[in-house]
Design a protein around this motif. Structure first.
Motif: not given
Length: 467
Positions: A1-2, A5-6, A8-9, A407, A410-411
């Motif tokens: 997940m991390e 998230d990176k 997507v960011t 998350f 961001n998504l």
């Protein structure tokens, strides 16, 4: 997940950077000139928004379609988003945010016009339209319409559902001590009761809730501005100077450049009014209107109210409070805290006004975005998906209310950006049709009768689309 998230960011850093801002703001300016500065009809459009067109085909009134669209756009972007723009880009961001609304009126008009023009009847007899139908029927690009529908359907669960439910539950817990799960159940149940009745039920709630919550918040802003009347002129001067003059700010403001102020101001304005994203046209297509131009005019008033009025009021409140009250720190970088401190200046009820505003805005957004997602799901899978979608929507509301969602935020931002690209392609490639339709219905040389037929102007007859 991390790791996800990176990724997507990083995508968001590109997607919502200068290329997207230039594309959106550039479209706003281009369509302003292509439509002959359609903004000049704004007061005429406001008058039309409260009139009915009962003989026209559609599912809801023009006002109902407008308030449903406003339900999803007037929200945390107006309250927290403007604070974030000021905290990150300085007070000049307020002017750039306002300008994005002024020019964005033309894009909102354009995208809603083609949504109505290319709308169709669904299997149950209701009207359905939006960027996917404009792309499919107007440009023969169904594949791009499918991409738009997928992005919108997925984005609806993020920005329109989970994060809004979370905003309600956390605000209620912080200010009233109610557990997250209790608020989650209540919001899910209330939403279920509304959406089970379809667009008619949603618009009935929106027609009552949106004007009430907007007036409630507007009065709160007005009280603060009256309290700050001695520095209001200074606040306006600071906003205008900071928008075009690179300088170190001081006095509680972050130092900013013109580019920084423009980037954050335009980005927050675009995010708030959704002009160019293609969301509002999904409900505009359901309106009872005899021609595309009438509903396009009514729909464009949404951007006027959302950004030109409410975002401007919020910006003036925040900048004047930073100037007047030393305890309010414009350097904090937190838009939510900045707005909370400003409203706390109203004795006793200030925080209550803000909290109620946030809760009602978030709930109305849940209703508006449900309809957006439903229309796209029907486009992709047909009418059979409606009940399944309603059930999933209510379940996801509860999950959002009790979850931790950085998350998802961001998504949702990424998917919103991906929505905008196909929609803007439709607007730009169909700009000739948009200009032609506007010229036909708004020409000073003729009027349109109730059967949408052209009649030459005689004497002092009223002109254009009102007839």
């Amino acid at each position: 997940m991390e790791f996800a998230d990176k990724i997507v960011t990083a995508i968001n850093g590109v997607l919502w950077g200068w290329p997207m801002i230039i594309l959106l703001f550039g479209t706003h300016i281009f369509m302003t000139f292509r439509t002959g500065f359609i903004q000049k009809n704004i007061f005429r459009a406001i008058k039309m928004s409260v009139e009915k067109d009962p003989d026209a085909e559609g599912d809801v009134t023009q006002f109902g379609a407008l308030t449903t669209a406003l339900a999803s756009t007037i929200g945390t972007g107006n309250i927290v988003g403007v604070g974030t723009a000021i905290a990150s880009g300085g007070p000049g961001a307020v002017l750039w945010c306002w300008l994005s609304g002024v020019f964005g009126i033309a894009t909102k008009y354009s995208e809603c016009l083609i949504a109505v023009k290319y709308r169709v009847k669904s299997e149950d007899g209701s009207m359905i339209g939006g960027a996917m139908y404009a792309l499919e029927r107007g440009l023969k690009m169904k594949w791009l319409g499918v991409i738009f529908a997928i992005c919108t359907a997925l984005a609806s669960f993020g920005i329109g559902c989970t994060v809004q439910a979370n905003a309600v539950s956390t605000n209620v817990q912080t200010n009233f001590g109610v557990p997250l799960w209790v608020t989650g159940l209540i919001v899910a149940a209330l939403t279920g009761l509304v959406i089970i009745g379809g667009i008619q039920s949603i618009t009935r709630v929106a027609e009552k809730l949106v004007p009430l919550m907007a007036v409630f918040y507007f009065l709160g802003c007005l009280i603060i501005l009256i309290m700050n009347r001695d520095v209001l002129g200074q606040a306006v001067a600071t906003i205008c100077k900071a928008a075009f003059t690179p300088r170190a700010m001081g006095g509680g403001f972050i130092g900013s450049t013109i580019m920084l102020a423009a980037r954050y101001g335009i980005a927050r304005g675009l995010f708030s009014n959704e002009s160019g994203l293609g969301s509002a046209p999904l409900v505009a297509a359901a309106a009872q209107t005899r021609n595309p131009v009438r509903q396009a005019l009514v729909s464009m008033t949404g951007t006027f109210w959302d950004t030109v009025v409410i975002c401007l009021m919020t910006g003036l409140v925040l900048v004047s409070c930073i100037i007047k009250y030393p305890n309010i720190d414009g350097l904090s970088g937190n838009g939510g805290e900045l707005t909370s401190m400003a409203f706390a200046q109203i004795p006793t009820v200030g925080t209550f006004v803000l909290v109620i505003g946030l809760i009602t805005f978030a709930f109305s957004t849940i209703l508006g975005w449900y309809y957006y997602g439903e229309r796209c799901m029907i486009y992709l899978f047909g009418e059979k998906v409606k009940m399944f979608y309603k059930i999933i929507w209510v379940i996801v509301i509860f999950i959002g209310a009790v979850g931790n969602l950085p998350f998802v935020w961001n998504l949702a931002d990424m998917l919103n950006g991906m929505m905008a690209i196909p929609n803007l392609i439709a607007v730009l490639l169909l700009s000739g049709i948009i200009a032609k339709e506007g010229k036909r219905y708004l020409s000073p040389d003729h009027i349109m009768d109730k059967d949408d037929q052209v009649i030459p102007v005689v004497g002092n007859q009223k002109k254009g689309v009102l007839f």
